[in-house]
Design a protein around this motif. Structure first.
Motif, PDB file in Angstrom:
ATOM      1  N   GLN A 265      28.944  48.247  37.567  1.00  0.00           N
ATOM      2  CA  GLN A 265      29.804  47.959  36.427  1.00  0.00           C
ATOM      3  C   GLN A 265      30.451  49.239  35.894  1.00  0.00           C
ATOM      4  O   GLN A 265      31.637  49.261  35.562  1.00  0.00           O
TER       5      GLN A 265
ATOM      6  N   ASN B 134      35.567  48.325  36.256  1.00  0.00           N
ATOM      7  CA  ASN B 134      36.208  48.102  34.957  1.00  0.00           C
ATOM      8  C   ASN B 134      35.270  47.254  34.113  1.00  0.00           C
ATOM      9  O   ASN B 134      35.390  46.031  34.048  1.00  0.00           O
TER      10      ASN B 134
ATOM     11  N   THR C 199      33.448  45.165  31.365  1.00  0.00           N
ATOM     12  CA  THR C 199      34.001  44.279  30.358  1.00  0.00           C
ATOM     13  C   THR C 199      32.930  43.856  29.350  1.00  0.00           C
ATOM     14  O   THR C 199      31.726  44.056  29.577  1.00  0.00           O
TER      15      THR C 199
ATOM     16  N   ASP D  96      30.537  41.557  30.974  1.00  0.00           N
ATOM     17  CA  ASP D  96      29.503  42.250  31.743  1.00  0.00           C
ATOM     18  C   ASP D  96      28.332  42.628  30.843  1.00  0.00           C
ATOM     19  O   ASP D  96      27.161  42.407  31.177  1.00  0.00           O
TER      20      ASP D  96
ATOM     21  N   GLN E 131      31.456  46.164  21.692  1.00  0.00           N
ATOM     22  CA  GLN E 131      32.720  46.891  21.632  1.00  0.00           C
ATOM     23  C   GLN E 131      32.491  48.390  21.487  1.00  0.00           C
ATOM     24  O   GLN E 131      33.234  49.195  22.055  1.00  0.00           O
TER      25      GLN E 131
ATOM     26  N   LEU F 127      31.583  49.652  24.908  1.00  0.00           N
ATOM     27  CA  LEU F 127      32.795  49.732  25.728  1.00  0.00           C
ATOM     28  C   LEU F 127      33.637  50.937  25.343  1.00  0.00           C
ATOM     29  O   LEU F 127      34.261  51.569  26.205  1.00  0.00           O
TER      30      LEU F 127
ATOM     31  N   LYS G  68      34.814  53.833  27.870  1.00  0.00           N
ATOM     32  CA  LYS G  68      36.245  54.108  27.996  1.00  0.00           C
ATOM     33  C   LYS G  68      36.567  55.583  27.777  1.00  0.00           C
ATOM     34  O   LYS G  68      37.403  56.164  28.490  1.00  0.00           O
TER      35      LYS G  68
END
Length: 299
Positions: free
Chosen positions: A90, A94, A96, A99, A262, A265, A269
């Motif tokens: 993962q 990408n 998510t 995931d 979030q 993530l 990112k």
């Protein structure tokens, strides 16, 4: 015949037995092997701080913990390695929100399996508990709650957000290494976007603790059989694992989970290639350690 009892958030602490390695609250790959190989002693020590076990209890509790670790080592560690390998894939792709939600559910399922596996031994312990040990448990709960207030409920909202962010950063730095000031600012923004109500978390702790104490008193006063005690513990564990679905607080828990995903993530990112390589290397080390531990029954 042995008799067993349960303690502060049975499900949470059994889950931490799994997280000893998976979340690796240690500084290096080799530490996982050391920690896991001494996990039986650590779990006994933890139980003893809550219950002040007597000499008779200590002898069979240690044997029960040893048996639990034998089962866990033989049946669970290769599966944990697969979870980490999936995390590597993962991270390389990408990643998510779906995931991460899947990962969360996978960990929860394995935590439940561990908790339910331990129910017969926990029933033995529950049936052995004495009134003074329940009093000791209540004192320990009260101290834990005071520690929670001191760490996470002091000051205004800014102070509480800062304390929460520091705890998150400890985990992020474990996985990715050091972050720049610019990266920390982005992560702090994502952290502060999460709903914050430490009164809810404290209330959940207290509710859970009262539920556990009430169960122990019921077992003691009604002199429940082992089968009846297992049944009561099963209901308690299910209640604890399903608590995030309780209608009166589901909206809060759902928002917190989504916003935490979030934030994770965001960390992925903004991570540099070097930081992602650090995380990949860390996970690979843990995968290898899980394999070594699973294949080596000896400490």
């Amino acid at each position: 015949m042995k008799n067993f009892n349960t303690t502060d958030t049975l499900a949470r602490r059994l889950r931490q037995l799994f997280l000893i390695a998976l979340m690796a609250l240690a500084a290096g790959c080799s530490t996982i092997r050391f920690t896991y190989n001494h996990g039986d002693d650590l779990l006994y020590w933890w139980l003893n701080t809550y219950l002040d076990l007597d000499s008779d209890q200590s002898s069979w509790v240690k044997k029960d913990i040893d048996s639990l670790f034998v089962w866990h080592r033989k049946t669970q560690l290769h599966d944990y390695a697969q979870l980490l390998a999936n995390g590597q894939r993962q991270l390389a792709g990408n990643m998510t929100a779906a995931d991460l939600m899947g990962d969360y559910k996978d960990i929860k399922a394995r935590s439940e399996l561990l908790a339910y596996k331990a129910l017969p031994e926990l029933a033995d312990l529950a049936r052995s508990i004495k009134p003074e040990q329940i009093a000791q448990l209540e004192r320990k709960f009260a101290k834990n709650n005071e520690d929670f207030r001191r760490k996470f409920m002091r000051g205004d909202q800014e102070d509480q957000q800062k304390a929460r962010f520091k705890k998150s950063m400890d985990q992020f730095e474990l996985w990715f290494g050091r972050f720049s000031s610019e990266q920390e600012a982005a992560l702090r923004k994502a952290s502060d976007a999460r709903v914050l109500d430490n009164n809810i978390w404290l209330d959940e702790r207290v509710r859970r603790q009262k539920r556990i104490v009430a169960l122990l008193r019921k077992v003691q006063q009604e002199k429940l059989s082992k089968d009846a005690t297992v049944s009561e513990l099963h209901k308690l564990v299910k209640e604890l694992f399903d608590r995030f679905e309780a209608p009166e607080r589901k909206a809060f828990f759902d928002a917190y989970t989504d916003q935490t995903i979030q934030m994770i993530l965001t960390a992925v990112k903004i991570a540099t290639p070097a930081q992602k390589a650090h995380a990949q290397k860390r996970m690979q080390g843990w995968i290898e350690d899980f394999g070594h531990l699973a294949n080596d029954p000896q400490k």
